[in-house]
Design a protein around this motif. Structure first.
Motif, PDB file in Angstrom:
ATOM      1  N   ALA A  10      66.730 -83.401  55.075  1.00 13.32           N
ATOM      2  CA  ALA A  10      67.604 -84.690  55.825  1.00 13.32           C
ATOM      3  C   ALA A  10      66.053 -84.821  56.942  1.00 13.32           C
ATOM      4  CB  ALA A  10      68.192 -84.163  55.584  1.00 13.32           C
ATOM      5  N   ILE A  11      66.364 -85.977  57.149  1.00 16.49           N
ATOM      6  CA  ILE A  11      65.658 -86.777  58.407  1.00 16.49           C
ATOM      7  C   ILE A  11      66.828 -86.208  59.239  1.00 16.49           C
ATOM      8  CG2 ILE A  11      64.245 -88.224  59.775  1.00 16.49           C
ATOM      9  CD1 ILE A  11      62.981 -88.400  56.829  1.00 16.49           C
ATOM     10  N   GLU A  12      67.105 -86.018  60.421  1.00 17.57           N
ATOM     11  CA  GLU A  12      68.005 -86.021  61.753  1.00 17.57           C
ATOM     12  C   GLU A  12      69.553 -86.079  61.397  1.00 17.57           C
ATOM     13  OE1 GLU A  12      67.151 -85.700  64.938  1.00 17.57           O
ATOM     14  OE2 GLU A  12      64.884 -86.129  64.290  1.00 17.57           O
ATOM     15  N   GLY A  13      69.932 -85.644  59.738  1.00 13.24           N
ATOM     16  CA  GLY A  13      70.430 -85.134  58.983  1.00 13.24           C
ATOM     17  C   GLY A  13      71.059 -86.384  57.676  1.00 13.24           C
ATOM     18  N   ASN A  14      70.087 -87.246  57.993  1.00 15.24           N
ATOM     19  CA  ASN A  14      70.099 -88.529  56.972  1.00 15.24           C
ATOM     20  C   ASN A  14      69.041 -88.175  55.177  1.00 15.24           C
ATOM     21  OD1 ASN A  14      71.994 -90.761  58.166  1.00 15.24           O
ATOM     22  ND2 ASN A  14      70.243 -90.274  59.624  1.00 15.24           N
ATOM     23  N   SER A  15      69.775 -88.194  54.623  1.00 16.13           N
ATOM     24  CA  SER A  15      68.908 -87.885  52.776  1.00 16.13           C
ATOM     25  C   SER A  15      68.941 -89.127  51.753  1.00 16.13           C
ATOM     26  CB  SER A  15      69.213 -86.602  52.644  1.00 16.13           C
ATOM     27  OG  SER A  15      70.903 -86.616  51.886  1.00 16.13           O
ATOM     28  N   GLN A  16      69.822 -90.023  52.489  1.00 18.02           N
ATOM     29  CA  GLN A  16      69.237 -91.211  51.589  1.00 18.02           C
ATOM     30  C   GLN A  16      69.683 -92.435  52.463  1.00 18.02           C
ATOM     31  OE1 GLN A  16      72.959 -90.274  48.859  1.00 18.02           O
ATOM     32  NE2 GLN A  16      73.816 -91.364  50.479  1.00 18.02           N
ATOM     33  N   ALA A  17      69.102 -93.326  52.086  1.00 17.45           N
ATOM     34  CA  ALA A  17      69.121 -95.033  52.816  1.00 17.45           C
ATOM     35  C   ALA A  17      69.124 -96.035  51.723  1.00 17.45           C
ATOM     36  CB  ALA A  17      68.282 -95.400  53.546  1.00 17.45           C
ATOM     37  N   ASN A  18      70.126 -97.183  51.994  1.00  8.57           N
ATOM     38  CA  ASN A  18      70.366 -98.231  50.891  1.00  8.57           C
ATOM     39  C   ASN A  18      70.088 -99.420  51.316  1.00  8.57           C
ATOM     40  OD1 ASN A  18      71.132 -96.470  48.025  1.00  8.57           O
ATOM     41  ND2 ASN A  18      72.583 -95.776  49.456  1.00  8.57           N
ATOM     42  N   LYS A  19      70.058-100.113  50.824  1.00  6.42           N
ATOM     43  CA  LYS A  19      69.685-102.041  51.409  1.00  6.42           C
ATOM     44  C   LYS A  19      69.233-103.087  50.254  1.00  6.42           C
ATOM     45  CE  LYS A  19      67.755-104.294  55.371  1.00  6.42           C
ATOM     46  NZ  LYS A  19      66.830-103.846  57.326  1.00  6.42           N
TER      47      LYS A  19
ATOM     48  N   GLU B  53      63.720 -93.049  68.281  1.00  3.32           N
ATOM     49  CA  GLU B  53      64.074 -94.228  68.311  1.00  3.32           C
ATOM     50  C   GLU B  53      63.885 -95.759  67.394  1.00  3.32           C
ATOM     51  OE1 GLU B  53      61.143 -96.739  70.662  1.00  3.32           O
ATOM     52  OE2 GLU B  53      60.635 -94.518  71.635  1.00  3.32           O
ATOM     53  N   TYR B  54      64.137 -95.064  66.284  1.00  5.95           N
ATOM     54  CA  TYR B  54      64.179 -95.679  64.606  1.00  5.95           C
ATOM     55  C   TYR B  54      65.553 -94.847  63.873  1.00  5.95           C
ATOM     56  CZ  TYR B  54      60.780 -98.319  66.205  1.00  5.95           C
ATOM     57  OH  TYR B  54      59.220 -99.030  67.568  1.00  5.95           O
ATOM     58  N   GLU B  55      66.016 -95.590  62.774  1.00  4.69           N
ATOM     59  CA  GLU B  55      66.775 -94.527  61.767  1.00  4.69           C
ATOM     60  C   GLU B  55      65.646 -93.644  61.364  1.00  4.69           C
ATOM     61  OE1 GLU B  55      69.675 -94.931  61.312  1.00  4.69           O
ATOM     62  OE2 GLU B  55      69.662 -95.748  62.646  1.00  4.69           O
ATOM     63  N   PRO B  56      65.615 -93.011  61.024  1.00  9.25           N
ATOM     64  CA  PRO B  56      65.034 -91.784  60.287  1.00  9.25           C
ATOM     65  C   PRO B  56      64.506 -92.332  59.105  1.00  9.25           C
ATOM     66  CG  PRO B  56      67.433 -90.668  60.549  1.00  9.25           C
ATOM     67  CD  PRO B  56      67.379 -92.443  60.670  1.00  9.25           C
ATOM     68  N   ILE B  57      65.454 -93.137  57.816  1.00  9.51           N
ATOM     69  CA  ILE B  57      64.850 -93.823  56.507  1.00  9.51           C
ATOM     70  C   ILE B  57      65.019 -95.257  57.138  1.00  9.51           C
ATOM     71  CG2 ILE B  57      65.332 -93.775  54.595  1.00  9.51           C
ATOM     72  CD1 ILE B  57      66.079 -91.560  53.955  1.00  9.51           C
ATOM     73  N   VAL B  58      63.843 -96.393  57.056  1.00  7.97           N
ATOM     74  CA  VAL B  58      63.805 -97.355  57.580  1.00  7.97           C
ATOM     75  C   VAL B  58      63.394 -98.008  55.754  1.00  7.97           C
ATOM     76  CG1 VAL B  58      62.742 -99.386  58.680  1.00  7.97           C
ATOM     77  CG2 VAL B  58      63.692 -97.325  59.609  1.00  7.97           C
ATOM     78  N   ILE B  59      64.140 -99.083  55.489  1.00  7.74           N
ATOM     79  CA  ILE B  59      63.848-100.107  54.647  1.00  7.74           C
ATOM     80  C   ILE B  59      63.513-100.975  54.934  1.00  7.74           C
ATOM     81  CG2 ILE B  59      64.660-101.028  52.674  1.00  7.74           C
ATOM     82  CD1 ILE B  59      65.988 -98.648  52.282  1.00  7.74           C
TER      83      ILE B  59
END
Length: 115
Positions: free
Chosen positions: A65-74, A95-101
Motif C-alpha cells: 500500500a502507498i500511504e495506506g492506499n492500495s486501490q484507485a478507480n476513476k 503533495e499528491y494522491e498515492p495513486i493518480v489516474i
C-alpha cells in the motif's frame, strides 16, 4: 519515453505490483493486465482505445500500500484516441494522491504529479 494508450508509472520509493483494468465506453474490458515495477519503471499498453468516450480505470496494488492506499478507480474521458493517453502514477510524494489516474498527451502530463 514513448507513451502508449495506457501507462503505469512507479514513482514510489518501493517496488509495486498489482493489476489494472480498463473498461471501454461500450462496457467491455479493453485491458486487463498485471504489473511488477521497480522504482522509476513504467509499463505501457497499446490497442486499448477503440472509440472516444468514457473509460473506467481500476488499479489495485497487491502485497503493498502507498500511504495506506492500495486501490484507485476513476472514469476518464478520451476525446482524441490518437493523442490522448491514460496514465496511472503511483508515488510517495505527500503533495499528491498515492495513486493518480489522469489523461494527458505527454510524459510530463503524468510525471508532474510525482516530482
Amino acid at each position: 519515453m514513448a507513451l502508449e494508450e495506457v501507462n503505469v508509472f512507479n514513482m514510489a520509493d518501493r517496488q509495486i505490483e498489482g493489476s489494472i483494468e480498463v473498461v471501454d465506453p461500450a462496457g467491455d474490458t479493453a485491458l486487463e493486465k498485471t504489473f511488477d515495477l521497480e522504482h522509476e519503471q513504467d509499463q505501457n499498453s497499446g490497442g486499448v482505445f477503440g472509440a472516444t468516450g468514457e473509460y473506467a480505470v481500476s488499479v489495485e496494488l497487491t502485497n503493498t500500500a502507498i500511504e495506506g492506499n492500495s486501490q484507485a478507480n476513476k472514469t476518464v474521458a478520451i476525446d482524441d484516441t490518437d493523442k490522448e493517453r491514460i496514465g496511472v502514477v503511483c508515488n510517495t510524494n505527500e503533495e499528491y494522491e498515492p495513486i493518480v489516474i489522469r489523461v494527458g498527451t505527454t510524459p510530463k502530463d503524468f510525471l508532474q504529479v510525482a516530482n
